[in-house]
Design a protein around this motif. Sequence first.
Motif, PDB file in Angstrom:
ATOM      1  N   GLU A 187      63.986 109.985   8.028  1.00 21.26           N
ATOM      2  CA  GLU A 187      65.135 110.325   7.198  1.00 21.26           C
ATOM      3  C   GLU A 187      65.036 109.675   5.818  1.00 21.26           C
ATOM      4  O   GLU A 187      65.553 110.183   4.839  1.00 21.26           O
ATOM      5  CB  GLU A 187      66.430 109.822   7.870  1.00 21.26           C
ATOM      6  N   LYS A 188      64.425 108.503   5.803  1.00 29.46           N
ATOM      7  CA  LYS A 188      64.412 107.755   4.551  1.00 29.46           C
ATOM      8  C   LYS A 188      63.197 108.049   3.690  1.00 29.46           C
ATOM      9  O   LYS A 188      63.182 107.729   2.500  1.00 29.46           O
ATOM     10  CB  LYS A 188      64.437 106.252   4.867  1.00 29.46           C
ATOM     11  N   CYS A 189      62.135 108.592   4.301  1.00 27.61           N
ATOM     12  CA  CYS A 189      60.893 108.746   3.552  1.00 27.61           C
ATOM     13  C   CYS A 189      61.041 109.747   2.416  1.00 27.61           C
ATOM     14  O   CYS A 189      61.512 110.863   2.607  1.00 27.61           O
ATOM     15  CB  CYS A 189      59.779 109.204   4.486  1.00 27.61           C
ATOM     16  N   ARG A 190      60.615 109.328   1.218  1.00 25.53           N
ATOM     17  CA  ARG A 190      60.702 110.171   0.034  1.00 25.53           C
ATOM     18  C   ARG A 190      59.415 110.940  -0.231  1.00 25.53           C
ATOM     19  O   ARG A 190      59.310 111.653  -1.227  1.00 25.53           O
ATOM     20  CB  ARG A 190      61.001 109.313  -1.189  1.00 25.53           C
ATOM     21  N   GLY A 191      58.421 110.702   0.605  1.00 25.40           N
ATOM     22  CA  GLY A 191      57.157 111.410   0.396  1.00 25.40           C
ATOM     23  C   GLY A 191      56.478 111.068  -0.908  1.00 25.40           C
ATOM     24  O   GLY A 191      55.755 111.878  -1.481  1.00 25.40           O
TER      25      GLY A 191
ATOM     26  N   ILE B 185      56.375 114.243   3.807  1.00 27.79           N
ATOM     27  CA  ILE B 185      56.825 113.116   4.617  1.00 27.79           C
ATOM     28  C   ILE B 185      55.602 112.328   5.084  1.00 27.79           C
ATOM     29  O   ILE B 185      54.570 112.907   5.401  1.00 27.79           O
ATOM     30  CB  ILE B 185      57.676 113.629   5.793  1.00 27.79           C
TER      31      ILE B 185
ATOM     32  N   CYS C 118      56.918 100.408  -0.035  1.00 24.53           N
ATOM     33  CA  CYS C 118      57.764 101.588   0.163  1.00 24.53           C
ATOM     34  C   CYS C 118      59.059 101.409  -0.614  1.00 24.53           C
ATOM     35  O   CYS C 118      59.820 100.483  -0.353  1.00 24.53           O
ATOM     36  CB  CYS C 118      58.063 101.762   1.648  1.00 24.53           C
ATOM     37  N   PRO C 119      59.332 102.292  -1.604  1.00 31.19           N
ATOM     38  CA  PRO C 119      60.494 102.056  -2.444  1.00 31.19           C
ATOM     39  C   PRO C 119      61.809 102.207  -1.697  1.00 31.19           C
ATOM     40  O   PRO C 119      62.758 101.486  -1.956  1.00 31.19           O
ATOM     41  CB  PRO C 119      60.359 103.107  -3.551  1.00 31.19           C
ATOM     42  N   SER C 120      61.869 103.131  -0.756  1.00 27.27           N
ATOM     43  CA  SER C 120      63.161 103.426  -0.142  1.00 27.27           C
ATOM     44  C   SER C 120      63.413 102.585   1.092  1.00 27.27           C
ATOM     45  O   SER C 120      64.491 102.617   1.652  1.00 27.27           O
ATOM     46  CB  SER C 120      63.223 104.906   0.232  1.00 27.27           C
ATOM     47  N   GLY C 121      62.403 101.840   1.529  1.00 28.56           N
ATOM     48  CA  GLY C 121      62.587 101.067   2.749  1.00 28.56           C
ATOM     49  C   GLY C 121      62.394 101.902   3.998  1.00 28.56           C
ATOM     50  O   GLY C 121      62.795 101.525   5.089  1.00 28.56           O
TER      51      GLY C 121
END
Lengths: 167, 952, 380
Positions: free
Chosen positions: B877-881, B905, B923-926
Amino acid sequence: MTKAKTTITDQPVTATGTETWQPRILVFACNWCSYAGADTAGVGRMEHEPHFRMIRVMCSGRIQPAFVLKAFEKGADGVLVSGCHFGDCHYIFGNERAVEQFDKTMNMVKLLGIEPGRLRLEWISAAEGIRFAEIINEFTEQVRQLGPSPLSSKRLDDLRIEEEIDG
Amino acid sequence: MMDAGRHPLIEVITNAEVTGMSGGPGDFRVQVRKHPRYVDEEKCVACGQCVEACHIVQGNEFDYNLKARKAIYRPFPQSVPAAYVIDMDHCKKCWRCVKVCEPEAIDFDMPARDYEFEVGSIIIAAGFQEFDASALGNYGYARFPNVITSLELERMLNASGVTKGHIVRPSDQQTPRSILFIQCVGARGEGGRPYCSRFCCMNAVKDSLLIRQHDPEVEDITILYTDLRAFGKGFDDFVRRSFDEQSAHYLRGRPSKIEEEPGSQNLTVFVEDTLEHQLKRVPADLVVLSLAAAPSDGAQALAAMLEVGTDQYGFIARRDPAVSAVETARDGIYVCGSAAGPQVIPDCVAQASAAAARAQMFLTGSRSADEKQEVEPLDLSGSPRVGVLVCHCGINISGVLDIDDLTASAAQIDGVVVAAEHQFACSSVGQDKLIELVKEHRLNRVVVAACTPRTHEPVFQETLSGIGFNPYLLEMVNIRDQCSWVHATQPQEAQQKARTLIRMGVARAKNLKPLMEGKSPMTRAALVIGGGIAGIQAATDLAWQGFPVVLVEKTGELGGRLRAPNLKYLYPTMQPAEKVLKQKLMRLKDSGARVLLNSEVEDITGYVGNFEATLSGAVDEKIQIGAVILATGADLYDPAGEFGYGRLTGVITSEELEQRLCHKPAAVQVNGAPPRSAAIILCVGSRDEECFSGCSRYCCPTGIKQAILLSEQGSDVTVFYRDIRTVSIGAEEMYRKARGLGVLFVRIPDGRKPEVLGTEKVTGVRCYDALLDRTLEVEADLLVLGVGMRPLEPETSKFHDILKASLGLDGFFLERHPELAPVETSVEGVLIAGTVQGPKDIVDTVAQASAAAAKATVFLAHDQVRLNPTVAVVDAEKCRGCGCCAEICQFQAPKLVDDGSGVFIAEINASLCKGCGTCASWCPSGAISAQHFTDRQVHAMIDAFFETEAAR
Amino acid sequence: MAELAAIAQDTRAWACYDCGKCTATCPLVRAGARYSPRRHVLATNQGKRPANSGEGTLFDCLTCKLCDTRCPVGVEYTELVLKLRELAHRDGVEVECPHGGALQSAMRIMAKGEMAQDRLGWLEADMLTEPDEGELFLWTGCTMYYDAFFPEFEMDSIAGTKAAVRLLNKLGIAPVVSPDERCCGHDLLWNGDVKHFEMLARHNVKLVEASGADTLVVPCAECLRTFKRDYGPFFSGKKPRMLHLTEFLSENLDKLPMTNGASQRVTYQDPCRLGRHLGVYDAPRAVLNAVPGLELAEMRHHGSASTCCAGGTWSNCDRYSKQIQVNRLREARQTMAPVMVTACPKCQVHFKCAMQDPNLKDEITIELRDVAEIIAASLE
């Protein structure tokens, strides 16, 4: 298990009687080299300054700006980031990534007005117990010279402000 | 060392010797006598009380007596097993150690024990001993205190060694201002040893850099050398670093004698600077002798007992020194490392794996099955119920720290339901106590405050697993190695530190998550790409062990550069290459490997254990394999336009000369007649910043071999060289033979190139000879260019793209670690064999190919790959690719996939992830968390530190 | 649950009749996230706290205020989120912040104060500024921190700050640029950390008041929103006039000699804080349109319908925010303008981040500039 008879508090042990200020230093170490180097210092009974606490991660590449900034936020007087020498990284280039993360952190630290001397990056191999002890001694002294982090003495101020807000 | 000591299938018997052997390959019987160490290894906890108690002080052999030890001692801090040993020659049996030994491990009456083992194969890895420098009187070793050996220097340079990494003069313990290294002491003809010891040049270069780092007071370092033998991968770059940093002054010359100045005990070394043509008296405060490697004292006896014989120098003899580094005269008995002659570490490690590969051929069928009893997992859900066990470790911890205070303090931490202590938590009684605590208090988190997790975490994890307690819910707090042992003089501070560390440990423990070991199936088959000698060897070794192997060769014939008409004779034995190849091909045929000629690998997908390769050519199929061995070889440098190549007739490459030798075995001809004179120029396309900065390793011995062949057919031969690097077995002798035949050797000065004479056809070569201080012009009807190796294209790029294994700056495939993992790549299950990794000669290629086969069997021996759960995982859900993870990972574990949502993803393949956690920190979004080292766990520890210890 | 009832009252949550228009409007939902503003409103009305874990938590909301503009009954959902986050933070709910929370740590370090920041290293010799007092206070914001923290994006958001100083100089003003400026606390406030927000607010208000400035010019949309909407209680005396740089410039267009024709097409990204939060849509457009030869091409969604940069409060970074950014950048590319102009440095950070995408970057990369840079470039 018998509960302690004496009251244990989280106050620092002050039995030395000398109320001299000592720095609080957080050390990040990678499992394969620098943490092992600290163990080697232990096996060799190489005495060194005791004012640091260590957090072990698998690779120095794991050590991100957030960890270091958090430590400063919480009042660390110094933060030491350590890993394997170049070419020795268990994960090939993890330590080179650590440098990039460290540089970024250092940028922030400087902008924030934290003395750059409170943050350091060192490579220590598993065999370098002496080097580990020397770096700890040196860094502790360096941080001692810088004195308490301005952030570490702010707890009272926080409370004051909270009172203000509540009041 | 520790890995071997801990491995369930390796029994380490120290203090022992082989006393007899009978039987043959597949069923040897070996008698071993284990001499008593007088300390029970099982009982000893390495606490060191006995050492404190002992009052007998001796020189420590490991530190060349530069440092003291007691009569009861550990030879060096990391020794395995971690148990003490008593030197009965000096022990007075005063019983002081016995009295202080809490686990009662000391037994003065311990007898020697005899064992008999039934084994399928034997590997000799008995190493070498250093040449006795006092045998060479003119260097003054043992007469002058300030003349030391390279190994004594090494102990000083070691950060945990005698002088803590600093160099001192033995005579006055002062830092020397000038240090002089003498190379080749006892080597290359000196002291009866014709061979080169291989490691000394690089060692001196390395030492000079290290000394500069440690001791800025050292003003001058001089290295006296003859030829700088930086032959290995990356070695020349290392030497260049020394040049650039001016870590040492390099002086070409071998000294005649050393004099000592009475009083100051300073030294003067007499040496001709052969490049400046004058005798120099070089003053030095300290002289280091770079010692040759000599066979061990026991080598002869061991060789006799195992019936393998020694070579003319006394090393364990190799059956076929031109081809195999590990085979002895007997099947089933292999040799590796410096027992068979001096080696550098990367070669030792490759040979060790190679020996293991060969040894396995007699072990098939006796592999141990993967068995691990499944235990019903305990229900550990619910809010954290932490138990803390504080270990006394005898008096190792309790001697400095107040254990009662620690348990009492721990008991007050939020979430801790019990805090207890034990004398030796790691002992079986201690482990029982731990189990009891878990059961009694229904613990779902365990904190053990004891020694270092690096050695003892597996012990406690094993115990906890045994009762179904998830081992990843254990946290170890190091209050011994990193607290009581190093802050003994400041007990209050140490106490505070230990309390805080326990708090931090509990904080982390509360945030630990149970992790399950995953498994993924292993396809027990291998693909070998490339049918040269490396591919042939690797495929043979694997197929002989019964693994299905597919060997894919692009051309219509196996053999690569060994095949006629590419190579005629192998140095140094002058065996015909064709014969060797024929033997190898027969073995391959018998092995049952499937050989696909005229075929190519189009694509490889998947990961270790589960690769799928698409083949084309002779077949058109997809095959499933568990491991891939890349053996596509290297290319040779094309000297077009240099040294008249392509412009003047009579200028050919070394390979073209071999081809001519193959076609006209009788004689090499130029314009229909044997050349009256021939010249050979070495380092063409090697050691040249513009094309390849490294050494191609094979060209010196090949050039000399060719010089001998040409000389023997009547040509006057001149060899233009930069350093003669005859490091392989027998090559130094070949060099001497060539000189005996009248071959002229001219040293090419740094930064210059020989000039080729002639208009249409080559007539001669002109070069300034610095050793002679004259420009020399020699006639040459034939000019042979000793061309270096370079990465083979497009194969290298193609397989780099397909497999994503990293390439080095030199363009060759990069080994995972030059010393520790020389045949592994950054991609698990992808191995490299031969010149695809960098230039090397046949014997080293063959060794590396076997090593790659051995490393492949590490995977293929199991039907499942056990997956370490402490890897990085992605929250979808969090991965921004964004691909940061895929970009930085050296192991190709994360991959961006298109799930059709518009944003890619990342998926992390647990089979490839090594668990370093670097991607999690990027990872920027965690979205990525590094399991077992999550942000939350680290932050909890930071909070705990500063909450426990408020500002003072 | 009187607290929730009060919040419901303050934010008009009580008026909600569950039509779901907010959910249908929400850019996150449109990007595929399972999220429902309506359910948060409903829970509040029922006296229940919205769940703090699992899908669709309070901290996912972009606080872009798009739903507020569509709500038929005027529920201020964005304000509701702000209040609920305060409560959640007070109860110890830990937000998993992007970048491991590094930026929040930096903010809290600033909140604790005591240290002299080294934040003015970017000032150049030609720039005229006052360190302490003056009539106009230029609030620089944290661009220097963004540039330091995101070297991998080759950030140059400080260029906008520099341009702002030069533009004010051109108007004959030497603004106060204070070395003691601290983070405005916007993100901490929106993360629910009121305590540290207030520490920052007190300091910053004191700083501006002490300067004696009667005008506060802010190039950052977030800082401006914070000053105008959230700093109110901290001012003791007369508040200065607070306006966005583009508002100030639009009042002084006649004094700006914009001679250099840019003769280029640009598109303009409305920052949510400047647009929907503060209602400033025209000023930036007016300023841009004043540049000779510049052609402003609007994206499909603009003005009050504009899509935000989807990362405003450093708490809601995920694949859906990425999808929003990608879509927004595609819209920008469709205008055929080579440059996207913003009036908030945060937009730059988040769009730059999206443009790093190895698979999509060719489709979505566009040059990003602060509006101040464009105007400054048109002077000589």
